[in-house]
Structure formats: structure tokens, C-alpha cells
Design a protein around this motif. Sequence first.
Motif, short mmCIF file in Angstrom:
data_model
loop_
_atom_site.label_atom_id
_atom_site.label_comp_id
_atom_site.label_asym_id
_atom_site.label_seq_id
_atom_site.Cartn_x
_atom_site.Cartn_y
_atom_site.Cartn_z
N ASP A 1 3.60 -10.97 14.50
CA ASP A 1 2.83 -10.02 15.31
C ASP A 1 3.37 -8.59 15.21
O ASP A 1 3.06 -7.75 16.05
CB ASP A 1 2.80 -10.44 16.80
CG ASP A 1 1.97 -11.69 17.01
OD1 ASP A 1 0.97 -11.86 16.28
OD2 ASP A 1 2.33 -12.50 17.88
N ARG A 2 4.18 -8.32 14.18
CA ARG A 2 4.79 -6.99 14.07
C ARG A 2 4.59 -6.33 12.71
O ARG A 2 4.35 -5.13 12.64
CB ARG A 2 6.30 -7.08 14.37
CG ARG A 2 6.61 -7.20 15.85
CD ARG A 2 8.10 -7.30 16.09
NE ARG A 2 8.84 -6.15 15.55
CZ ARG A 2 10.17 -6.13 15.43
NH1 ARG A 2 10.88 -7.18 15.78
NH2 ARG A 2 10.77 -5.06 14.95
N PHE A 3 4.70 -7.09 11.65
CA PHE A 3 4.68 -6.48 10.32
C PHE A 3 3.43 -6.89 9.55
O PHE A 3 3.16 -8.07 9.37
CB PHE A 3 5.94 -6.88 9.54
CG PHE A 3 7.21 -6.43 10.20
CD1 PHE A 3 7.50 -5.08 10.32
CD2 PHE A 3 8.10 -7.35 10.73
CE1 PHE A 3 8.67 -4.66 10.95
CE2 PHE A 3 9.27 -6.94 11.36
CZ PHE A 3 9.56 -5.58 11.48
N GLY A 4 2.67 -5.90 9.12
CA GLY A 4 1.48 -6.15 8.33
C GLY A 4 1.77 -6.04 6.84
O GLY A 4 2.47 -5.13 6.39
N ILE A 5 1.28 -7.00 6.08
CA ILE A 5 1.45 -7.02 4.62
C ILE A 5 0.08 -7.24 4.00
O ILE A 5 -0.58 -8.23 4.29
CB ILE A 5 2.42 -8.14 4.18
CG1 ILE A 5 3.80 -7.95 4.81
CG2 ILE A 5 2.52 -8.19 2.66
CD1 ILE A 5 4.75 -9.12 4.60
N GLN A 6 -0.33 -6.31 3.16
CA GLN A 6 -1.66 -6.43 2.54
C GLN A 6 -1.51 -6.83 1.08
O GLN A 6 -0.68 -6.29 0.35
CB GLN A 6 -2.44 -5.13 2.65
CG GLN A 6 -3.92 -5.30 2.36
CD GLN A 6 -4.72 -4.08 2.75
OE1 GLN A 6 -4.73 -3.07 2.06
NE2 GLN A 6 -5.43 -4.16 3.88
N GLY A 7 -2.31 -7.79 0.69
CA GLY A 7 -2.26 -8.27 -0.69
C GLY A 7 -1.24 -9.39 -0.86
O GLY A 7 -0.39 -9.63 -0.01
N ALA A 8 -1.36 -10.08 -2.01
CA ALA A 8 -0.47 -11.20 -2.30
C ALA A 8 0.85 -10.67 -2.86
O ALA A 8 1.12 -10.75 -4.06
CB ALA A 8 -1.13 -12.16 -3.28
N GLN A 9 1.66 -10.12 -1.98
CA GLN A 9 2.94 -9.54 -2.39
C GLN A 9 3.92 -10.64 -2.80
O GLN A 9 3.75 -11.81 -2.48
CB GLN A 9 3.53 -8.72 -1.24
CG GLN A 9 2.64 -7.62 -0.72
CD GLN A 9 2.47 -6.48 -1.70
OE1 GLN A 9 3.32 -6.26 -2.56
NE2 GLN A 9 1.39 -5.74 -1.58
N ASP A 10 4.96 -10.21 -3.50
CA ASP A 10 5.99 -11.15 -3.92
C ASP A 10 6.76 -11.67 -2.71
O ASP A 10 6.83 -11.01 -1.67
CB ASP A 10 6.96 -10.45 -4.89
CG ASP A 10 7.97 -11.40 -5.48
OD1 ASP A 10 7.60 -12.14 -6.41
OD2 ASP A 10 9.11 -11.42 -5.00
N ILE A 11 7.36 -12.84 -2.85
CA ILE A 11 8.08 -13.49 -1.76
C ILE A 11 9.16 -12.57 -1.17
O ILE A 11 9.45 -12.64 0.03
CB ILE A 11 8.71 -14.82 -2.26
CG1 ILE A 11 9.37 -15.59 -1.11
CG2 ILE A 11 9.67 -14.59 -3.39
CD1 ILE A 11 8.44 -16.07 -0.05
N ALA A 12 9.72 -11.68 -1.98
CA ALA A 12 10.78 -10.78 -1.49
C ALA A 12 10.29 -9.91 -0.34
O ALA A 12 11.05 -9.60 0.59
CB ALA A 12 11.30 -9.91 -2.63
N VAL A 13 9.02 -9.50 -0.39
CA VAL A 13 8.45 -8.66 0.67
C VAL A 13 8.39 -9.44 1.98
O VAL A 13 8.69 -8.91 3.05
CB VAL A 13 7.05 -8.16 0.26
CG1 VAL A 13 6.40 -7.36 1.39
CG2 VAL A 13 7.14 -7.30 -1.00
N PHE A 14 8.03 -10.71 1.89
CA PHE A 14 7.96 -11.56 3.08
C PHE A 14 9.35 -11.85 3.63
O PHE A 14 9.56 -11.87 4.84
CB PHE A 14 7.22 -12.85 2.75
CG PHE A 14 5.77 -12.66 2.43
CD1 PHE A 14 4.82 -12.62 3.43
CD2 PHE A 14 5.35 -12.48 1.11
CE1 PHE A 14 3.48 -12.43 3.14
CE2 PHE A 14 4.01 -12.28 0.82
CZ PHE A 14 3.07 -12.24 1.83
N ARG A 15 10.30 -12.05 2.73
CA ARG A 15 11.68 -12.28 3.18
C ARG A 15 12.20 -11.08 3.96
O ARG A 15 12.88 -11.22 4.97
CB ARG A 15 12.58 -12.53 1.98
CG ARG A 15 12.41 -13.90 1.33
CD ARG A 15 13.34 -14.04 0.16
NE ARG A 15 13.15 -15.29 -0.56
CZ ARG A 15 13.17 -15.40 -1.89
NH1 ARG A 15 13.37 -14.33 -2.63
NH2 ARG A 15 13.00 -16.57 -2.47
#
Length: 206
Positions: free
Chosen positions: A178-192
Motif C-alpha cells: 500500500d506504499r510503493f507503486g511499480i508500473q510495468g513488469a520490472q525485474d525482480i530487483a525492483v520488487f526486492r
Amino acid sequence: MSEPVTVRVWSDFVCPWCYVGLQEVKKLSREYDIQVDWRPFFLRPETPPEGLPLPAHIREKMKDPNNPLKVRAAQEGLTMVDRDVIPSTRRAHQATEYARTQGKLEPYHAALLRRYWSEGQDLWAWETLRGAATEVGLEPDALQQAVEGGHFEKVVDDAVGEAREMGVSAVPTFVVGDRFGIQGAQDIAVFRQAMERLGAKPRSAT
């Protein structure tokens, strides 16, 4: 014991990058305790039941083996079949909301993406929707009756309307914790990185 981190994902089944994004979610779930909430979105809300022809320039782009999508899909070990028609995803989203009520949201959503992109099945066809239901342990007759009865039409339309009010205009769109928005199928490193900023501990560290 800490609560799992919610990862909300707005996606549409006809979005190829959503299929790639699913693979990143799978990786993240192996590393962290997360709860994935797949949310519906219509990339082509005007699509009729018989579908729409895929525009020629997109069709050619999809067939190019050097297309970044094809390259990324190959890296993820995904087979992506070439499509000539964009189906309506209304039934698929409504069926997925039924699956949610039965505790089968994630496996059903994944099964439909695979059937569409890797196996070339028609998302409007009951054979596809019922087949995915059987695959994940749902009663196909109950699913079809619920969707044909219109029980999930408003649920889906309201969810799509809410997404647009929030400013979601492209998919996949992820909101982590509920805090960080990520657009597109980014690499796993972005999610980490997002998980680290939330203070989430990897499973091996818990």
C-alpha cells in the motif's frame, strides 16, 4: 509473526507483460511472505464477444524474435504464441472474481494467463474458463452459472472504475504494501528494493 505484505496487481489477460509480471510475483513469493491481490483492468473495454483483430503493426512486432517482450519471455522460460485476435476479457475477469470467492484467485488467474499466452486458447470460450476451473479444483458448472447469472459483472466493473479513479492507466501496475507503486513488469530487483524499504525480511531470514 509479522503479517504478509500485500501486493496488489492490476492486470488484463490480453496484456503480454502481465504474463511476464506474473513470473516476477512468483519469484517474490518464494523469497518473501506476500499476499497477492490480482485486480481486474480492461485494456480494450470496447472489445465485443467475437473479439477484435490485432492491429497489423502489433502483430508484426509480436512476431519479431528480437522484440523485447519475446526476449524477456524467453529469459523467464515462457512460451508465447502469436495472436491474431484480441478477445473480450469480461467473462475471464468475472470468472476470476468467482474464483476469488472460492479461495482460488491466484491459481485460476495464473491458469488463464498460461492458457491464453502459452496455449493459444480463447478467453471468451467457456471451454477455456471451465478447463481452468477444473485444473485448480473449482466446480466448472458453478463457475459458469455464477458468471452467466451476472453475479460478478458489477464487481468487475466497479473494480475497473476504482482503478481508473486511482490513476491506473496501464498494466501491469503493482502496489507493494500500500506504499510503493511499480508500473510495468520490472525485474525482480525492483520488487526486492520495495520490500526492503518496507522492512520486510526474506523468508530465509525469518
